[in-house]
Design a protein around this motif. Sequence first.
Motif, PDB file in Angstrom:
ATOM      1  N   GLU A 111      -9.762 -12.122  -7.674  1.00 10.66           N
ATOM      2  CA  GLU A 111      -8.965 -11.181  -8.212  1.00 10.66           C
ATOM      3  C   GLU A 111     -10.151  -9.609  -9.425  1.00 10.66           C
ATOM      4  N   LYS A 112      -9.622  -8.378  -8.545  1.00 11.96           N
ATOM      5  CA  LYS A 112     -10.074  -7.572  -9.713  1.00 11.96           C
ATOM      6  C   LYS A 112      -9.130  -6.301  -9.959  1.00 11.96           C
ATOM      7  N   GLU A 113      -9.873  -6.088 -11.087  1.00 13.77           N
ATOM      8  CA  GLU A 113      -8.552  -5.333 -11.744  1.00 13.77           C
ATOM      9  C   GLU A 113      -8.509  -3.485 -10.670  1.00 13.77           C
ATOM     10  N   ILE A 114      -7.300  -2.985 -10.309  1.00 12.15           N
ATOM     11  CA  ILE A 114      -7.378  -1.583  -9.481  1.00 12.15           C
ATOM     12  C   ILE A 114      -6.802  -1.082 -10.476  1.00 12.15           C
ATOM     13  N   SER A 115      -7.264   0.056 -10.010  1.00 11.21           N
ATOM     14  CA  SER A 115      -6.329   1.478 -10.632  1.00 11.21           C
ATOM     15  C   SER A 115      -5.429   1.634 -11.015  1.00 11.21           C
ATOM     16  N   ASP A 116      -5.095   2.452 -12.227  1.00 16.19           N
ATOM     17  CA  ASP A 116      -2.985   2.334 -11.923  1.00 16.19           C
ATOM     18  C   ASP A 116      -2.603   2.998 -10.874  1.00 16.19           C
ATOM     19  N   ASP A 117      -3.233   4.340 -10.069  1.00 12.78           N
ATOM     20  CA  ASP A 117      -2.498   4.799  -8.959  1.00 12.78           C
ATOM     21  C   ASP A 117      -2.338   3.468  -8.176  1.00 12.78           C
ATOM     22  N   LEU A 118      -2.941   3.324  -7.908  1.00 14.18           N
ATOM     23  CA  LEU A 118      -3.033   2.446  -7.045  1.00 14.18           C
ATOM     24  C   LEU A 118      -1.952   1.116  -6.830  1.00 14.18           C
ATOM     25  N   MET A 119      -1.537   0.767  -8.299  1.00 16.51           N
ATOM     26  CA  MET A 119      -0.765  -0.021  -8.545  1.00 16.51           C
ATOM     27  C   MET A 119       0.616   0.127  -8.289  1.00 16.51           C
ATOM     28  N   ASN A 120       0.945   1.099  -9.410  1.00 15.78           N
ATOM     29  CA  ASN A 120       2.219   1.986  -8.736  1.00 15.78           C
ATOM     30  C   ASN A 120       2.652   2.082  -7.331  1.00 15.78           C
ATOM     31  N   LEU A 121       1.613   2.436  -6.646  1.00 16.27           N
ATOM     32  CA  LEU A 121       1.756   3.085  -5.290  1.00 16.27           C
ATOM     33  C   LEU A 121       2.700   1.507  -4.308  1.00 16.27           C
ATOM     34  N   GLY A 162       3.161  -1.399  -6.572  1.00 16.36           N
ATOM     35  CA  GLY A 162       4.094  -1.953  -6.788  1.00 16.36           C
ATOM     36  C   GLY A 162       3.949  -3.280  -7.245  1.00 16.36           C
ATOM     37  N   CYS A 163       2.652  -3.742  -7.715  1.00 16.54           N
ATOM     38  CA  CYS A 163       1.487  -4.890  -7.720  1.00 16.54           C
ATOM     39  C   CYS A 163       1.261  -4.675  -9.279  1.00 16.54           C
ATOM     40  N   LYS A 164       0.294  -6.325  -9.312  1.00 13.70           N
ATOM     41  CA  LYS A 164      -0.233  -6.381 -10.296  1.00 13.70           C
ATOM     42  C   LYS A 164      -1.595  -5.460 -10.216  1.00 13.70           C
ATOM     43  N   LYS A 165      -1.669  -5.689 -11.961  1.00 12.63           N
ATOM     44  CA  LYS A 165      -2.977  -4.935 -12.617  1.00 12.63           C
ATOM     45  C   LYS A 165      -4.132  -5.614 -11.426  1.00 12.63           C
ATOM     46  N   ARG A 166      -4.062  -6.843 -11.346  1.00 13.92           N
ATOM     47  CA  ARG A 166      -5.423  -7.118 -11.382  1.00 13.92           C
ATOM     48  C   ARG A 166      -4.905  -8.076  -9.736  1.00 13.92           C
ATOM     49  N   ASP A 196      -5.203  -9.390  -0.877  1.00 12.33           N
ATOM     50  CA  ASP A 196      -3.681  -9.215  -0.826  1.00 12.33           C
ATOM     51  C   ASP A 196      -3.794  -7.778  -0.891  1.00 12.33           C
ATOM     52  N   ILE A 197      -4.921  -6.886  -1.550  1.00  9.63           N
ATOM     53  CA  ILE A 197      -4.631  -5.434  -1.909  1.00  9.63           C
ATOM     54  C   ILE A 197      -4.149  -4.764  -0.592  1.00  9.63           C
ATOM     55  N   VAL A 198      -5.174  -5.488   0.666  1.00 12.43           N
ATOM     56  CA  VAL A 198      -4.851  -4.385   1.946  1.00 12.43           C
ATOM     57  C   VAL A 198      -3.826  -5.084   2.520  1.00 12.43           C
ATOM     58  N   LYS A 199      -3.108  -6.206   2.445  1.00 11.86           N
ATOM     59  CA  LYS A 199      -1.959  -6.676   2.768  1.00 11.86           C
ATOM     60  C   LYS A 199      -0.555  -5.298   2.432  1.00 11.86           C
ATOM     61  N   ARG A 200      -1.116  -5.489   1.175  1.00 16.39           N
ATOM     62  CA  ARG A 200       0.078  -4.749   0.655  1.00 16.39           C
ATOM     63  C   ARG A 200      -0.261  -3.189   0.623  1.00 16.39           C
TER      64      ARG A 200
END
Length: 245
Positions: free
Chosen positions: A98-108, A110-114, A119-123
């Motif tokens: 798991e990697k840290e992601i930006s707040d902008d992507l997290m809010n877009l 609706g996921c957690k910070k890491r 999983d990011i691509v799937k979301r």
Amino acid sequence: MPLSDEMELPGDREIRSEMESLMKTVNLNTMSTKEFISALSKKLGGVDLSTKKKFIKKTITEIIDAMQPPEEEDQSDDESLEEEPAKPSGGRGGLMAEKEISDDLMNLLGCKKRMARTDIVKRMWQYIREHNLQNPKDKREIILDSRMREVFKVDNFTMFSMNKYIGAHIDPYKPVDLTTNSSASSKRKAKSTGGEPGKKKKRAPGVQAPWRLSEAMVAVVGKPVLPRPQITQALWAYIRENNLQ
């Protein structure tokens, strides 16, 4: 049998082909990059891959991204958007760390910070399908809605370049580089045009790759991602507004 460091180093295409085969058989959650390279070396007959580490790491990311099918036309909406069961705390390790992601992507999303990159691509694909953002005439093109435009600072991108824009929002937050093709896309283009893979793609006149900016620069120009000409323009606007000449 010759020593491993005397063996001829395979070409990038052969290495990638063996990587794609190997990644289907190993546990991506527990295997580290170092262990993967060691296993790949054995699969290639013991060849020394120390000079190909950068290529292998880059290709690992590309293959993981490609594991997410771009189209699932035959699946029902309920099935494709079904939530995964909660995972144990502590996160993943290995190639799926798991990697840290930006707040902008997290809010877009609706996921957690890491999150793991897969999983990011799937979301992201879930979001694209939920909002019907694929171009109906060419589903390889994604037409961004207002929320995505605010995050990625472009109006559209392709399913191939999307991963570069996502990468700009994942630690270590590398800037978007549209001047080179990935190994997979360059091979597809070479096959269709008869050209050589791996060569830099020429940009159309006036097209500049956007860069992710530092917090200090964002405070001045007002946006987290901008192409270089717009950065310069915003800096001059700031200088004039504050009478700093």
